[in-house]
Design a protein around this motif. Sequence first.
Motif, PDB file in Angstrom:
ATOM      1  N   ALA A 169      -7.045 -19.209  -6.472  1.00 46.69           N
ATOM      2  CA  ALA A 169      -7.020 -18.576  -7.786  1.00 46.69           C
ATOM      3  C   ALA A 169      -5.996 -17.440  -7.853  1.00 46.69           C
ATOM      4  O   ALA A 169      -5.374 -17.216  -8.898  1.00 46.69           O
ATOM      5  CB  ALA A 169      -8.406 -18.039  -8.131  1.00 46.69           C
ATOM      6  N   ILE A 170      -5.831 -16.715  -6.746  1.00 53.48           N
ATOM      7  CA  ILE A 170      -4.937 -15.551  -6.750  1.00 53.48           C
ATOM      8  C   ILE A 170      -3.503 -15.948  -6.426  1.00 53.48           C
ATOM      9  O   ILE A 170      -2.568 -15.598  -7.139  1.00 53.48           O
ATOM     10  CB  ILE A 170      -5.432 -14.491  -5.747  1.00 53.48           C
ATOM     11  CG1 ILE A 170      -6.791 -13.932  -6.184  1.00 53.48           C
ATOM     12  CG2 ILE A 170      -4.415 -13.365  -5.616  1.00 53.48           C
ATOM     13  CD1 ILE A 170      -7.406 -12.968  -5.192  1.00 53.48           C
ATOM     14  N   ILE A 301      15.924  -0.304  -4.061  1.00 56.52           N
ATOM     15  CA  ILE A 301      15.442  -1.271  -3.074  1.00 56.52           C
ATOM     16  C   ILE A 301      15.130  -2.582  -3.780  1.00 56.52           C
ATOM     17  O   ILE A 301      14.932  -2.614  -4.999  1.00 56.52           O
ATOM     18  CB  ILE A 301      14.183  -0.764  -2.339  1.00 56.52           C
ATOM     19  CG1 ILE A 301      13.047  -0.490  -3.341  1.00 56.52           C
ATOM     20  CG2 ILE A 301      14.492   0.480  -1.519  1.00 56.52           C
ATOM     21  CD1 ILE A 301      11.743  -0.045  -2.698  1.00 56.52           C
ATOM     22  N   GLU A 302      15.067  -3.672  -3.011  1.00 61.61           N
ATOM     23  CA  GLU A 302      14.719  -4.971  -3.568  1.00 61.61           C
ATOM     24  C   GLU A 302      13.205  -5.137  -3.616  1.00 61.61           C
ATOM     25  O   GLU A 302      12.515  -4.839  -2.643  1.00 61.61           O
ATOM     26  CB  GLU A 302      15.334  -6.089  -2.728  1.00 61.61           C
ATOM     27  CG  GLU A 302      16.850  -6.126  -2.775  1.00 61.61           C
ATOM     28  CD  GLU A 302      17.418  -7.286  -1.979  1.00 61.61           C
ATOM     29  OE1 GLU A 302      16.630  -8.189  -1.594  1.00 61.61           O
ATOM     30  OE2 GLU A 302      18.628  -7.299  -1.732  1.00 61.61           O
ATOM     31  N   ILE A 303      12.708  -5.626  -4.751  1.00 62.37           N
ATOM     32  CA  ILE A 303      11.258  -5.803  -4.938  1.00 62.37           C
ATOM     33  C   ILE A 303      11.028  -7.247  -5.380  1.00 62.37           C
ATOM     34  O   ILE A 303      11.097  -7.556  -6.581  1.00 62.37           O
ATOM     35  CB  ILE A 303      10.701  -4.811  -5.980  1.00 62.37           C
ATOM     36  CG1 ILE A 303      11.077  -3.384  -5.601  1.00 62.37           C
ATOM     37  CG2 ILE A 303       9.187  -4.958  -6.096  1.00 62.37           C
ATOM     38  CD1 ILE A 303      10.739  -2.355  -6.659  1.00 62.37           C
ATOM     39  N   PRO A 304      10.760  -8.148  -4.455  1.00 63.91           N
ATOM     40  CA  PRO A 304      10.641  -9.564  -4.814  1.00 63.91           C
ATOM     41  C   PRO A 304       9.312  -9.948  -5.452  1.00 63.91           C
ATOM     42  O   PRO A 304       9.232 -10.944  -6.167  1.00 63.91           O
ATOM     43  CB  PRO A 304      10.817 -10.276  -3.474  1.00 63.91           C
ATOM     44  CG  PRO A 304      10.331  -9.277  -2.462  1.00 63.91           C
ATOM     45  CD  PRO A 304      10.699  -7.934  -3.000  1.00 63.91           C
ATOM     46  N   TYR A 305       8.251  -9.187  -5.176  1.00 67.71           N
ATOM     47  CA  TYR A 305       6.912  -9.595  -5.610  1.00 67.71           C
ATOM     48  C   TYR A 305       6.242  -8.513  -6.443  1.00 67.71           C
ATOM     49  O   TYR A 305       6.598  -7.332  -6.379  1.00 67.71           O
ATOM     50  CB  TYR A 305       6.021  -9.888  -4.394  1.00 67.71           C
ATOM     51  CG  TYR A 305       6.531 -10.961  -3.479  1.00 67.71           C
ATOM     52  CD1 TYR A 305       6.924 -12.196  -3.972  1.00 67.71           C
ATOM     53  CD2 TYR A 305       6.611 -10.754  -2.096  1.00 67.71           C
ATOM     54  CE1 TYR A 305       7.385 -13.195  -3.126  1.00 67.71           C
ATOM     55  CE2 TYR A 305       7.065 -11.738  -1.238  1.00 67.71           C
ATOM     56  CZ  TYR A 305       7.457 -12.953  -1.755  1.00 67.71           C
ATOM     57  OH  TYR A 305       7.921 -13.941  -0.913  1.00 67.71           O
ATOM     58  N   TYR A 306       5.253  -8.941  -7.201  1.00 63.88           N
ATOM     59  CA  TYR A 306       4.411  -7.992  -7.928  1.00 63.88           C
ATOM     60  C   TYR A 306       2.946  -8.351  -7.678  1.00 63.88           C
ATOM     61  O   TYR A 306       2.594  -9.493  -7.344  1.00 63.88           O
ATOM     62  CB  TYR A 306       4.691  -8.039  -9.431  1.00 63.88           C
ATOM     63  CG  TYR A 306       3.963  -9.162 -10.142  1.00 63.88           C
ATOM     64  CD1 TYR A 306       2.695  -8.961 -10.697  1.00 63.88           C
ATOM     65  CD2 TYR A 306       4.512 -10.436 -10.214  1.00 63.88           C
ATOM     66  CE1 TYR A 306       2.011 -10.002 -11.314  1.00 63.88           C
ATOM     67  CE2 TYR A 306       3.832 -11.472 -10.829  1.00 63.88           C
ATOM     68  CZ  TYR A 306       2.583 -11.252 -11.377  1.00 63.88           C
ATOM     69  OH  TYR A 306       1.899 -12.277 -11.968  1.00 63.88           O
ATOM     70  N   VAL A 307       2.076  -7.371  -7.855  1.00 59.70           N
ATOM     71  CA  VAL A 307       0.629  -7.581  -7.874  1.00 59.70           C
ATOM     72  C   VAL A 307       0.075  -6.772  -9.035  1.00 59.70           C
ATOM     73  O   VAL A 307       0.328  -5.564  -9.126  1.00 59.70           O
ATOM     74  CB  VAL A 307      -0.041  -7.126  -6.560  1.00 59.70           C
ATOM     75  CG1 VAL A 307      -1.572  -7.186  -6.697  1.00 59.70           C
ATOM     76  CG2 VAL A 307       0.424  -7.970  -5.384  1.00 59.70           C
ATOM     77  N   THR A 308      -0.614  -7.429  -9.944  1.00 59.20           N
ATOM     78  CA  THR A 308      -1.253  -6.745 -11.062  1.00 59.20           C
ATOM     79  C   THR A 308      -2.756  -6.665 -10.819  1.00 59.20           C
ATOM     80  O   THR A 308      -3.389  -7.671 -10.494  1.00 59.20           O
ATOM     81  CB  THR A 308      -0.995  -7.493 -12.390  1.00 59.20           C
ATOM     82  OG1 THR A 308       0.407  -7.510 -12.648  1.00 59.20           O
ATOM     83  CG2 THR A 308      -1.697  -6.805 -13.545  1.00 59.20           C
ATOM     84  N   ALA A 313     -11.716  -5.374 -13.820  1.00 61.19           N
ATOM     85  CA  ALA A 313     -12.208  -6.060 -12.629  1.00 61.19           C
ATOM     86  C   ALA A 313     -12.193  -5.144 -11.418  1.00 61.19           C
ATOM     87  O   ALA A 313     -12.945  -5.348 -10.455  1.00 61.19           O
ATOM     88  CB  ALA A 313     -11.359  -7.296 -12.354  1.00 61.19           C
ATOM     89  N   PHE A 314     -11.346  -4.109 -11.457  1.00 59.87           N
ATOM     90  CA  PHE A 314     -11.280  -3.119 -10.390  1.00 59.87           C
ATOM     91  C   PHE A 314     -12.652  -2.471 -10.183  1.00 59.87           C
ATOM     92  O   PHE A 314     -13.074  -2.185  -9.070  1.00 59.87           O
ATOM     93  CB  PHE A 314     -10.238  -2.077 -10.784  1.00 59.87           C
ATOM     94  CG  PHE A 314      -9.967  -1.039  -9.737  1.00 59.87           C
ATOM     95  CD1 PHE A 314      -9.354  -1.382  -8.543  1.00 59.87           C
ATOM     96  CD2 PHE A 314     -10.284   0.290  -9.961  1.00 59.87           C
ATOM     97  CE1 PHE A 314      -9.078  -0.427  -7.586  1.00 59.87           C
ATOM     98  CE2 PHE A 314     -10.016   1.244  -9.015  1.00 59.87           C
ATOM     99  CZ  PHE A 314      -9.412   0.893  -7.824  1.00 59.87           C
ATOM    100  N   ASP A 412     -10.990 -12.344 -10.123  1.00 57.82           N
ATOM    101  CA  ASP A 412     -10.732 -11.817 -11.463  1.00 57.82           C
ATOM    102  C   ASP A 412      -9.848 -10.581 -11.439  1.00 57.82           C
ATOM    103  O   ASP A 412      -9.354 -10.148 -12.484  1.00 57.82           O
ATOM    104  CB  ASP A 412     -12.057 -11.458 -12.148  1.00 57.82           C
ATOM    105  CG  ASP A 412     -12.958 -12.668 -12.346  1.00 57.82           C
ATOM    106  OD1 ASP A 412     -12.407 -13.768 -12.554  1.00 57.82           O
ATOM    107  OD2 ASP A 412     -14.188 -12.516 -12.274  1.00 57.82           O
ATOM    108  N   LEU A 413      -9.656 -10.004 -10.267  1.00 62.66           N
ATOM    109  CA  LEU A 413      -8.996  -8.705 -10.140  1.00 62.66           C
ATOM    110  C   LEU A 413      -7.483  -8.806 -10.135  1.00 62.66           C
ATOM    111  O   LEU A 413      -6.791  -8.022 -10.779  1.00 62.66           O
ATOM    112  CB  LEU A 413      -9.464  -8.028  -8.847  1.00 62.66           C
ATOM    113  CG  LEU A 413      -8.804  -6.700  -8.482  1.00 62.66           C
ATOM    114  CD1 LEU A 413      -9.275  -5.606  -9.419  1.00 62.66           C
ATOM    115  CD2 LEU A 413      -9.113  -6.324  -7.035  1.00 62.66           C
ATOM    116  N   VAL A 414      -6.949  -9.762  -9.414  1.00 66.23           N
ATOM    117  CA  VAL A 414      -5.536  -9.765  -9.059  1.00 66.23           C
ATOM    118  C   VAL A 414      -4.804 -10.952  -9.668  1.00 66.23           C
ATOM    119  O   VAL A 414      -5.318 -12.070  -9.682  1.00 66.23           O
ATOM    120  CB  VAL A 414      -5.371  -9.794  -7.520  1.00 66.23           C
ATOM    121  CG1 VAL A 414      -3.909  -9.944  -7.131  1.00 66.23           C
ATOM    122  CG2 VAL A 414      -5.954  -8.537  -6.901  1.00 66.23           C
TER     123      VAL A 414
END
Length: 476
Positions: A169-170, A301-308, A313-314, A412-414
């Motif tokens: 799911a994540i 800097i290079e930032i290839p990924y994100y996490v929301t 849900a936190f 549900d969080l991420v």
Amino acid sequence: MSTMAPPRPTARSSAPVARKRPMRYPDASSRAVMTRRGWWLVVLNFLVPGSAQVLAGNRRLGRIGVVSTLVMWTLAIAALLSALLGRSVFLAIATNWFVLLLAQGLLIAYAVLWVVLTIDTLRLVRLVRTGTRARFGIAATSVVLLVVASGTAVHAANVAGATRDTLGAIFGASGPTVEPSDGYYNVLLLGADSGGSRDSRRFDSISVVSVNAETGATTITGFPRDMPGFPFAAGPMQDRYPNGHEGHADATCGWGSGINQLNTEVEVCQDGNLLYPDAVENGSAPGIEATKDAAEGILGIEIPYYVTIDMHAFEALIDALGGVEITVKERLAIGGPGYTGEPFEEWVEGWIEPGTQRMDGHTAQWYARSRHTTSDFDRMRRQRELQQAILAQFTPQVVLTRFQEVADAGADLVSTDVPHSFIPTLLDLALKAREQEVATIELTPDGGIDESQPDWAYIKELVRSTLHPPAPTPEG
């Protein structure tokens, strides 16, 4: 010449056989013998499922049980040795969806087999031949041991299934894992505050997590919500704003030029899909990609990924962890929306009092979000405190004892574009990071940053020197 069948053994002639194999040919007339035999069969069935049948019953069924037990022990020992001697290999195997599915199936089958063997063992015990008191003890012990043994197997199967479902799911992206940039994996971490009256999510918290690819040393760089005029890395937003982001006077597109308004601007007031046509296909969104470009332009800097992280849900995650311990330095208001200048009694729901306390999810969320009696910069500090407190509480013991709750909250969080193939590396680095202090960079006046006119060159040098400190000299 006729052959005569051997005489059937009489009670006297079968006595030596019973003495040699008392489990299979017991003296059924002796309650003491049958009681001892019953206890032995129950214990053997628990320690080595199938051994009771090999000694006293259906040998074919017993061999199935013993072989299955040996296979499960072998797999468990192999997994333990792999975790101790080759953690990266173990994590790669343990997070593979097919391996988790196979493990779930094997554990469920083994639990069912254990139930069958236990019922058959009770049949072999012949309870009516045991002592009056012992028969109840043997039966009760069998049931308890069955619940412990098969229940453990079923729980492990549930953990495997929940892990597979949660990871699926994540981590839905299927792209390749990128190589570290200058020795670091950099991830944009966004706290999403979405409301029913909003056209798109507004990022309540924006930071970049930089993890050393070798040591796991972690640095979190926090951005003020209202940071103005920021530059972009090369891309569509830099083409649109070559001299830095400009402000807006239209609330629809987000007031001012703050970085937390960028998602609304791109998603609502610009055609984000034209700016970032591959974003959705790669598990991201145009507003998130624009925010990535802004963070890269600011930090260099290079930032290839994100996490929301969904802020609602936190709350569930913290409750799943059993709360989080925080030392509160000043009294903070709970509630909203509420704006500065409005009487507290019109909107405040309660107060977070000073002192060390264990907060539930609702209280912890407001500890991170409350700003009506303090400042955005103070709120940034509290958000870092909460992040570090949660990381400290994410121990294997807590996660295992509350696994289902944590897994349900996590699904549900991420949301993220981190590919599934990066999970083993991510987990390995997380275990290394737990052994070290987390460094922080706050792009605030306390960190030497002018809030109205940030020095972008200074910020880049600050990040570079923090991530790559000079090697110590012999003189110290």
